[in-house]
Design a protein around this motif. Structure first.
Motif, PDB file in Angstrom:
ATOM      1  N   GLU A  83       0.869  -1.166   0.000  1.00 17.27           N
ATOM      2  CA  GLU A  83       0.000   0.000   0.000  1.00 17.27           C
ATOM      3  C   GLU A  83       0.903   1.212   0.000  1.00 17.27           C
ATOM      4  N   ALA A  84       0.737   2.062  -0.979  1.00 19.95           N
ATOM      5  CA  ALA A  84       1.634   3.193  -1.179  1.00 19.95           C
ATOM      6  C   ALA A  84       1.878   3.960   0.110  1.00 19.95           C
ATOM      7  N   GLY A  85       3.155   4.073   0.489  1.00 20.68           N
ATOM      8  CA  GLY A  85       3.517   4.832   1.670  1.00 20.68           C
ATOM      9  C   GLY A  85       3.241   4.151   2.982  1.00 20.68           C
ATOM     10  N   ARG A  86       2.642   2.943   2.969  1.00 27.01           N
ATOM     11  CA  ARG A  86       2.239   2.283   4.217  1.00 27.01           C
ATOM     12  C   ARG A  86       3.045   1.011   4.493  1.00 27.01           C
ATOM     13  N   TYR A  87       3.082   0.098   3.538  1.00 26.55           N
ATOM     14  CA  TYR A  87       3.809  -1.151   3.771  1.00 26.55           C
ATOM     15  C   TYR A  87       4.126  -1.823   2.441  1.00 26.55           C
ATOM     16  N   VAL A  88       5.106  -2.718   2.497  1.00 24.13           N
ATOM     17  CA  VAL A  88       5.436  -3.606   1.382  1.00 24.13           C
ATOM     18  C   VAL A  88       5.649  -4.997   1.959  1.00 24.13           C
ATOM     19  N   SER A  89       5.027  -5.984   1.359  1.00 21.66           N
ATOM     20  CA  SER A  89       5.167  -7.365   1.816  1.00 21.66           C
ATOM     21  C   SER A  89       5.776  -8.210   0.698  1.00 21.66           C
ATOM     22  N   LEU A  90       6.887  -8.887   1.013  1.00 21.91           N
ATOM     23  CA  LEU A  90       7.503  -9.824   0.083  1.00 21.91           C
ATOM     24  C   LEU A  90       7.323 -11.228   0.631  1.00 21.91           C
ATOM     25  N   LYS A  91       6.934 -12.138  -0.240  1.00 23.33           N
ATOM     26  CA  LYS A  91       6.750 -13.531   0.155  1.00 23.33           C
ATOM     27  C   LYS A  91       7.808 -14.419  -0.512  1.00 23.33           C
ATOM     28  N   ARG A  92       8.224 -15.418   0.245  1.00 22.07           N
ATOM     29  CA  ARG A  92       9.189 -16.375  -0.292  1.00 22.07           C
ATOM     30  C   ARG A  92       8.535 -17.180  -1.412  1.00 22.07           C
ATOM     31  N   ASP A  93       9.219 -17.257  -2.534  1.00 21.24           N
ATOM     32  CA  ASP A  93       8.706 -17.983  -3.687  1.00 21.24           C
ATOM     33  C   ASP A  93       8.977 -19.475  -3.491  1.00 21.24           C
ATOM     34  N   PRO A  94       7.934 -20.292  -3.301  1.00 19.11           N
ATOM     35  CA  PRO A  94       8.163 -21.734  -3.067  1.00 19.11           C
ATOM     36  C   PRO A  94       8.778 -22.421  -4.273  1.00 19.11           C
ATOM     37  N   ASP A  95       8.644 -21.790  -5.455  1.00 18.99           N
ATOM     38  CA  ASP A  95       9.197 -22.372  -6.682  1.00 18.99           C
ATOM     39  C   ASP A  95      10.504 -21.705  -7.081  1.00 18.99           C
ATOM     40  N   TYR A  96      11.124 -20.990  -6.156  1.00 20.38           N
ATOM     41  CA  TYR A  96      12.375 -20.306  -6.471  1.00 20.38           C
ATOM     42  C   TYR A  96      13.377 -21.271  -7.079  1.00 20.38           C
ATOM     43  N   TRP A  97      13.911 -20.904  -8.214  1.00 21.86           N
ATOM     44  CA  TRP A  97      14.747 -21.794  -9.005  1.00 21.86           C
ATOM     45  C   TRP A  97      16.065 -22.177  -8.314  1.00 21.86           C
ATOM     46  N   GLY A  98      16.599 -21.299  -7.450  1.00 21.86           N
ATOM     47  CA  GLY A  98      17.954 -21.506  -6.941  1.00 21.86           C
ATOM     48  C   GLY A  98      18.052 -21.970  -5.506  1.00 21.86           C
TER      49      GLY A  98
END
Length: 628
Positions: free
Chosen positions: A250-265
């Motif tokens: 939400e602009a100016g409020r928060y950013v959420s990053l989630k772990r990608d279960p299919d991450y290649w590396g």
């Protein structure tokens, strides 16, 4: 402000030109590929001296062997799950950290993107294969060739191609953030040399380039077809290859990053035991007080504290008392870097080094340190203090002096003969240093006239201090400083702006004095030109906020990146430290030679602490969640 119609017209024109440039570039690279192939057939020699390596170090060989299991400071079998939530002050209006426009959560540049090589923070400067499985270099590192991993994938499942890499390098190097332009300007050619191979040939002697060129973020070319990447903000979340993807914001409020279960590396040795937290979330608050209250309330579960006094006196709330939150001290062996208040030499007020020297004397560090930290934190004494790269006391000697002597006529007092910061008696009045400051100002042509510091033309000496909203500690320090200046007949005003305006103004160097912080590594190199190089005097967006233009500094940087012996490298770093420190550009405050991190008891980190300590790439990269 341009109208939307004008902006659209310019955007269309830009895309049209960009298309032509792209086609020309493709032709150029095709010709290069054909030429190289033909030469190899005719000569029959190829690159017999080169050998693919799993990693590369600035000097010697990287510490980890080809069959290493994990980074030495990562817990290879760390469990997945849990989350880390940090509090940030200010705001953001963009999610693209690779362009000049917009205010972006700084963590995204490191969490949400990957490069060809990845850095180990337990070595001064060593890289290991990430998107690239190997690197080859010329005998003098005049070129570097990377082989991409077949399994490398973007988060949408599409493969990473040589075309993506080449587009990323050329786009960021030409229209991306200025930090990418310097290295791109040293690339003579970029060519595809095989199905998964890309080679960079350099146009200057610079041994560090073989490493630096492997550290650029790789983006998906197809995502930007028909779009102007320089105007992207919140409307386009760049697709990347990283373990984390931006899931919500939400602009100016928060950013959420989630772990990608299919991450290649996830099974790569370089990634074993890293990026195992399910969520990395950044909550934004107007100021530090609100952020700290959020931590005490449990909304935030990790807090990095920079005030020793606050650490000792205010971290006693119930969650700490009952053990739900623990306090950790993290040591490091890295340089102090520079933190303080920078004076902009582009402005008339601070062009004269003597005026800057007077400001250093008027700044009563000992009294301020007692008021702010209870004198618990040592002062930064030079840009590379707290490390083997720092300048020594007394006159320059040996190779350090040899490197500096050719520039003796242009060096400021102290660079060759020895320099140390002014020290007060610790009292509020700071009488001796104020008197010294007055004498220095008089030498520079400023004297007290009718109770006001003026020059011969009767103009008063005034300047403005620009601060970002939410920086209560900086405001308190500046308040003590301006009180001292008042006794000298100097009026210093303070202007506080929001984070977006602050970034805009500092990018354009629109300030007299402002808060300044630059972290420095144990392996300084090409990035130093972005920090202190003369191009930043006029080019917007550099980190040369002081506007310094020093041939001596640039010569030392050149020696840094081209030293073939560790002794010469050390001498160049120590000589550069002398040039920077005696330039009297920044009034330094206290250093953080340890980190203080309070965190939920379930948030843990491995027992082995890397050489760089609590540095970018340590939290949250190797942290994990483990229930009691």
């Amino acid at each position: 402000m341009k109208s939307h119609e004008s902006a659209d017209t310019l955007g269309s024109a830009y895309l049209g030109i960009a298309g032509i440039i792209s086609k020309m570039a493709t032709m150029r690279f095709t010709i290069l590929r054909q030429s190289v192939a033909a030469a190899a057939l005719i000569l029959g020699v190829g690159t017999a001296w080169a050998e693919p390596k799993h990693g590369i170090a600035m000097y010697g060989d990287p510490a980890l062997p080809p069959d290493f299991v994990s980074l030495p400071y990562a817990k290879a079998d760390a469990p997945t799950g849990g989350k880390i939530v940090t509090a940030e002050t200010g705001s953001f209006d963009s999610l693209n950290p690779h362009i000049r426009k917009g205010s972006v959560p700084w963590q995204l540049r490191f969490l949400a993107y990957e490069s060809l090589m990845g850095r180990s923070w337990d070595e001064p400067f060593s890289l290991y294969g990430l998107l690239a499985e190997s690197i080859e270099v010329g005998p003098n590192r005049e070129w570097a060739e990377f082989t991409l991993r077949d399994e490398a994938r973007f988060s949408d499942g599409s493969p990473v191609t040589v075309e993506d890499v080449m587009w990323s390098y050329e786009t960021l190097g030409t229209v991306g953030h200025p930090r990418y332009h310097g290295v791109w300007g040293k690339v003579a050619s970029m060519e595809q040399t095989g199905p998964n191979k890309i080679k960079f040939t350099f146009n200057v002697e610079d041994r560090e380039l073989a490493l630096v060129i492997g550290m650029r973020p790789i983006l998906k070319k197809a995502q930007w077809d028909g779009k102007d990447i320089t105007e992207s903000g919140l409307d386009n979340i760049p697709i990347s290859t990283a373990p984390y993807v931006i899931e919500d914001f939400e602009a100016g409020r928060y950013v959420s990053l989630k772990r990608d279960p299919d991450y290649w590396g996830k099974d790569l040795p370089f990634r074993k035991g890293t990026n195992v937290l399910d969520e990395v979330r950044m909550e934004f608050y107007t100021d530090g007080t609100a952020a700290f209250e959020a931590f005490k309330a449990g909304v935030v579960n990790s807090s990095r504290e920079f005030s020793a006094e606050k650490w000792d006196s205010q971290y006693d709330f119930p969650a700490i008392q009952n053990g739900d939150v623990v306090k950790s001290i993290i040591e490091n062996k890295r340089p102090s870097g520079i933190t303080g208040f920078v004076m902009n030499t582009r402005r008339d007020a601070f062009k004269d080094w003597r005026v800057r020297d007077a400001m250093m004397h008027a700044f009563n560090f000992e009294f301020i340190n007692e008021a702010m930290t209870g004198s618990k934190q040592p002062r930064i004494t030079s840009y590379y203090s707290n490390s083997v790269l720092g300048m020594s006391d007394g006159p320059a000697e040996g190779r350090v002096r040899d490197f500096l002597e050719p520039f003796a006529a242009d060096l400021l007092p102290g660079a060759l003969d020895g320099y140390s910061l002014p020290v007060s008696d610790g009292s509020e009045r700071n009488r001796a240093n104020i008197a010294k400051a007055m004498d220095i100002m008089a030498e520079a042509g400023w004297t007290i006239q009718d109770g006001v510091m003026k020059n011969a033309a009767g103009q008063p000496f005034t300047f403005d201090v620009l601060l970002a909203q939410g920086s209560a500690e900086n405001e308190a320090i500046i308040d003590l400083f301006t009180q001292a200046l008042t006794r000298m007949g100097i009026t210093a005003t303070v202007t506080t702006v929001d984070s977006a305006q602050y970034k805009e103004r500092t990018n354009a160097y629109d300030f007299d004095m402002t808060y300044y912080r630059r972290g420095l590594s144990l392996s300084p190199g090409n990035e130093q030109m972005l920090y202190w190089g003369s191009a930043g005097v006029t080019d917007p967006g550099s980190r040369n906020w002081m506007g310094m233009n020093s041939p001596a500094a640039e010569a030392m940087i050149d020696k840094l990146v081209n030293s073939e012996s560790h002794d010469d490298f050390l001498a160049a770093a120590r000589a550069l430290d002398r040039v920077l420190t005696t330039g009297r550009y920044v009034i330094p405050i206290y250093q953080w030679n340890i980190s203080r991190v309070a965190h939920a008891k379930e948030l843990k980190y491995p027992d082995v602490i890397p050489m760089y300590g609590d540095w970018i790439g340590w939290q949250p990269d190797v942290w994990y969640w483990e229930e009691e």
